[in-house]
Enzyme design. Structure first.
Site, PDB file in Angstrom:
ATOM      1  CB  CYS A 265      -0.954  -0.117   1.303  1.00 33.52           C
ATOM      2  SG  CYS A 265      -1.843  -1.417   1.163  1.00 33.52           S
TER       3      CYS A 265
ATOM      4  CG  HIS B  81      -3.067   3.516   2.455  1.00 33.80           C
ATOM      5  ND1 HIS B  81      -3.666   3.146   1.532  1.00 33.80           N
ATOM      6  CD2 HIS B  81      -3.108   2.273   3.163  1.00 33.80           C
ATOM      7  CE1 HIS B  81      -3.911   1.943   1.416  1.00 33.80           C
ATOM      8  NE2 HIS B  81      -3.750   1.318   2.414  1.00 33.80           N
TER       9      HIS B  81
ATOM     10  CG  ASN C 124      -6.662  -0.714   1.585  1.00 31.87           C
ATOM     11  OD1 ASN C 124      -5.849  -0.268   0.492  1.00 31.87           O
ATOM     12  ND2 ASN C 124      -6.078  -1.215   2.671  1.00 31.87           N
TER      13      ASN C 124
HETATM   14  O1  UT7 Z   1      -3.372  -1.089   3.696  1.00 34.11           O
HETATM   15  C1  UT7 Z   1      -3.498  -1.764   4.902  1.00 34.11           C
HETATM   16  C2  UT7 Z   1      -4.375  -2.946   4.846  1.00 34.11           C
HETATM   17  N1  UT7 Z   1      -4.680  -3.506   6.122  1.00 34.11           N
HETATM   18  C3  UT7 Z   1      -6.188  -2.882   6.564  1.00 34.11           C
HETATM   19  O2  UT7 Z   1      -6.707  -2.150   6.016  1.00 34.11           O
HETATM   20  C4  UT7 Z   1      -6.350  -3.468   7.942  1.00 34.11           C
HETATM   21  C5  UT7 Z   1      -6.541  -2.711   9.032  1.00 34.11           C
HETATM   22  N2  UT7 Z   1      -7.410  -3.364  10.086  1.00 34.11           N
HETATM   23  C6  UT7 Z   1      -8.791  -3.143   9.829  1.00 34.11           C
HETATM   24  O3  UT7 Z   1      -8.945  -2.236   9.365  1.00 34.11           O
HETATM   25  C7  UT7 Z   1      -9.511  -3.707  11.194  1.00 34.11           C
HETATM   26  O4  UT7 Z   1      -8.777  -4.546  12.030  1.00 34.11           O
HETATM   27  C8  UT7 Z   1     -10.790  -4.489  10.265  1.00 34.11           C
HETATM   28  C9  UT7 Z   1     -11.716  -3.705   9.801  1.00 34.11           C
HETATM   29  C10 UT7 Z   1      -9.920  -5.499   9.461  1.00 34.11           C
HETATM   30  C11 UT7 Z   1     -11.389  -5.479  11.577  1.00 34.11           C
HETATM   31  O5  UT7 Z   1     -11.962  -4.491  12.497  1.00 34.11           O
HETATM   32  P1  UT7 Z   1     -11.613  -4.842  14.161  1.00 34.11           P
HETATM   33  O6  UT7 Z   1     -12.203  -3.834  14.875  1.00 34.11           O
HETATM   34  O7  UT7 Z   1     -10.085  -4.827  14.250  1.00 34.11           O
HETATM   35  O8  UT7 Z   1     -12.382  -6.314  14.185  1.00 34.11           O
HETATM   36  P2  UT7 Z   1     -11.518  -7.659  14.866  1.00 34.11           P
HETATM   37  O9  UT7 Z   1     -10.773  -8.116  13.846  1.00 34.11           O
HETATM   38  O10 UT7 Z   1     -11.280  -7.300  16.037  1.00 34.11           O
HETATM   39  O11 UT7 Z   1     -13.122  -8.540  14.916  1.00 34.11           O
HETATM   40  C12 UT7 Z   1     -14.109  -8.267  15.739  1.00 34.11           C
HETATM   41  C13 UT7 Z   1     -15.159  -9.298  15.525  1.00 34.11           C
HETATM   42  C14 UT7 Z   1     -14.595 -10.625  15.498  1.00 34.11           C
HETATM   43  O12 UT7 Z   1     -15.583 -11.534  16.103  1.00 34.11           O
HETATM   44  P3  UT7 Z   1     -15.340 -12.109  17.478  1.00 34.11           P
HETATM   45  O13 UT7 Z   1     -14.166 -12.841  17.690  1.00 34.11           O
HETATM   46  O14 UT7 Z   1     -15.371 -10.820  18.473  1.00 34.11           O
HETATM   47  O15 UT7 Z   1     -16.588 -12.872  17.847  1.00 34.11           O
HETATM   48  C15 UT7 Z   1     -14.270 -11.026  13.931  1.00 34.11           C
HETATM   49  O16 UT7 Z   1     -14.822 -12.314  13.769  1.00 34.11           O
HETATM   50  O17 UT7 Z   1     -15.757  -8.945  14.226  1.00 34.11           O
HETATM   51  C16 UT7 Z   1     -15.766 -10.333  13.415  1.00 34.11           C
HETATM   52  N3  UT7 Z   1     -15.608  -9.944  12.029  1.00 34.11           N
HETATM   53  C17 UT7 Z   1     -17.001  -9.311  11.403  1.00 34.11           C
HETATM   54  N4  UT7 Z   1     -18.233  -9.297  11.714  1.00 34.11           N
HETATM   55  C18 UT7 Z   1     -18.840  -8.931  10.658  1.00 34.11           C
HETATM   56  C19 UT7 Z   1     -14.711  -9.677  11.564  1.00 34.11           C
HETATM   57  N5  UT7 Z   1     -14.869  -9.337   9.801  1.00 34.11           N
HETATM   58  C20 UT7 Z   1     -16.302  -9.287  10.084  1.00 34.11           C
HETATM   59  C21 UT7 Z   1     -17.226  -8.682   9.223  1.00 34.11           C
HETATM   60  N6  UT7 Z   1     -18.432  -8.854   9.552  1.00 34.11           N
HETATM   61  N7  UT7 Z   1     -16.834  -8.437   7.846  1.00 34.11           N
END
Ligand code: UT7
Length: 329
Positions: free
Chosen positions: A116, A256, A286
């Site tokens: 990125c 970004h 993204n």
């Molecule tokens: O250019 C760099 C590229 N990288 C990125 O852009 C990623 C940067 N990271 C992020 O943007 C965030 O970490 C995410 C958007 C990917 C995830 O958000 P988060 O607040 O960090 O969520 P999390 O990974 O802690 O997940 C929280 C919960 C989990 O469930 P449990 O374990 O609490 O039951 C996930 O399984 O949300 C669940 N989850 C979803 N639920 C509904 C993960 N993805 C989804 C989804 N819909 N799409």
């Protein structure tokens, strides 16, 4: 006094595919909701390349638009750098496909891979070549077709990414405008935080790697989130210090386009108004190396930035890598 030669932005262009992938459509593909995606990322929709499109076809359109905006004949371009992690081929370089298509007959071309951060890296490399006197006109492109490498069964990643391309013509100027500061960094011990495990020389393509979805993007989202929030603040602070700029002397930060929460958290720490940070991730998600140049082009065309303004571009991503440029327009 001898005037200082710098790499100035002479023109920009961008392209996004027509096809929109909405949150409502993703709700039908994986176990997710529009409300979750909006709350956790701010993304409403993203663009997906059509079957006839690829990274080079989008890069070519963005490149032609940037040359037109700069008023430059492609035959005057001496070098083309395409920042991408989704090249048309492993080799040859996508830059060579662009070079031929736009009629840049005198130009060399190569691809640059810094995930990125790729476009910001490429601008910084081009700025060095122009400032040194070796080159006058360089076309820098960030283009990605991430939809081809995303696993649309993995709800944690497929909601984030989109396709598109952006380009800038950098040209030598001695009028005070141009790239004033560059920064490029990496942290190789974090390679596993975000990667496509197979398809390279370490794990070549095989029926097994395909069956295990190892050719798709794998990411530890939480780890990348924490890294991005910290690095975002550091990049802006470092850029301000390096150029002796006060916060109110910056017309626009073009970050970004990764996640609205990452941008808002960083902006709070920086104690700068949110309006100083250009955001279009709600519409495109993204787009990796394409995100900064698409945003730069939209900001210019919307009249948000003008000649003489100072802007800061920042990016971070796989590698892990991060980079910034301070540019006087
Ligand atoms: O250019 C760099 C590229 N990288 C990125 O852009 C990623 C940067 N990271 C992020 O943007 C965030 O970490 C995410 C958007 C990917 C995830 O958000 P988060 O607040 O960090 O969520 P999390 O990974 O802690 O997940 C929280 C919960 C989990 O469930 P449990 O374990 O609490 O039951 C996930 O399984 O949300 C669940 N989850 C979803 N639920 C509904 C993960 N993805 C989804 C989804 N819909 N799409």
């Amino acid at each position: 006094m001898t005037p200082i030669r710098r790499a100035a932005i002479a023109g920009t262009g961008s392209y996004v595919p027509e096809r929109i992938l909405s949150n409502a459509e993703l709700e039908r593909m994986v176990d997710t909701t529009d409300a979750w995606i909006m709350e956790r990322t701010g993304i409403q929709e993203r663009r997906i390349a059509g079957p006839e499109e690829s990274t080079s076809t989008m890069a070519i359109i963005a490149a032609r638009r940037a040359c037109e905006d700069a008023g430059i004949n492609p035959a005057e371009i001496e070098l083309i750098i395409v920042a991408t992690i989704t090249p048309d081929y492993v080799f040859p370089a996508t830059a060579c496909l662009v070079q031929h298509a736009i009629g840049a007959k005198r130009a060399g071309g190569f691809d640059l891979e810094a995930a990125c951060s790729g476009f910001v890296y490429a601008v910084n490399v081009a700025a060095g070549l122009i400032t040194s006197g070796m080159y006058k006109n360089i076309l820098v492109i960030g283009a990605e077709t991430l939809s081809r490498l995303v696993n649309y069964q993995d709800r944690a990643t497929c909601i984030l990414f989109g396709d598109g391309a952006g380009a800038a013509v950098l040209t030598a100027r001695e009028n005070g405008s141009g790239v004033l500061h560059t920064s490029m960094r990496s942290e190789g011990e974090e390679t596993q935080s975000m990667l496509i495990p197979a398809g390279g020389s370490r794990q070549p393509a095989s029926p097994d790697t395909v069956a295990r979805q190892l050719h798709t993007l794998h990411m530890d989202g939480k780890r990348v989130f924490k890294f991005a929030t910290k690095i975002f603040v550091e990049l802006v602070e470092e850029a301000l210090t390096a150029c002796g700029l006060q916060r109110d002397e910056v017309a626009l930060v073009i970050p970004h386009q990764v996640n609205q929460r990452i941008i808002e958290a960083a902006v709070r720490k920086l104690e700068m108004p949110l309006e100083k940070f250009f955001v279009n991730l709600d519409r495109y998600g993204n787009t990796s190396a394409a995100s900064v140049p698409i945003a730069l082009d939209e900001a210019r065309r919307a009249g948000l930035i003008h000649a003489g303004d100072h802007i800061i571009t920042i990016a971070f991503g796989g590698g892990l890598t991060w980079a910034s440029s301070v540019i006087r327009l």
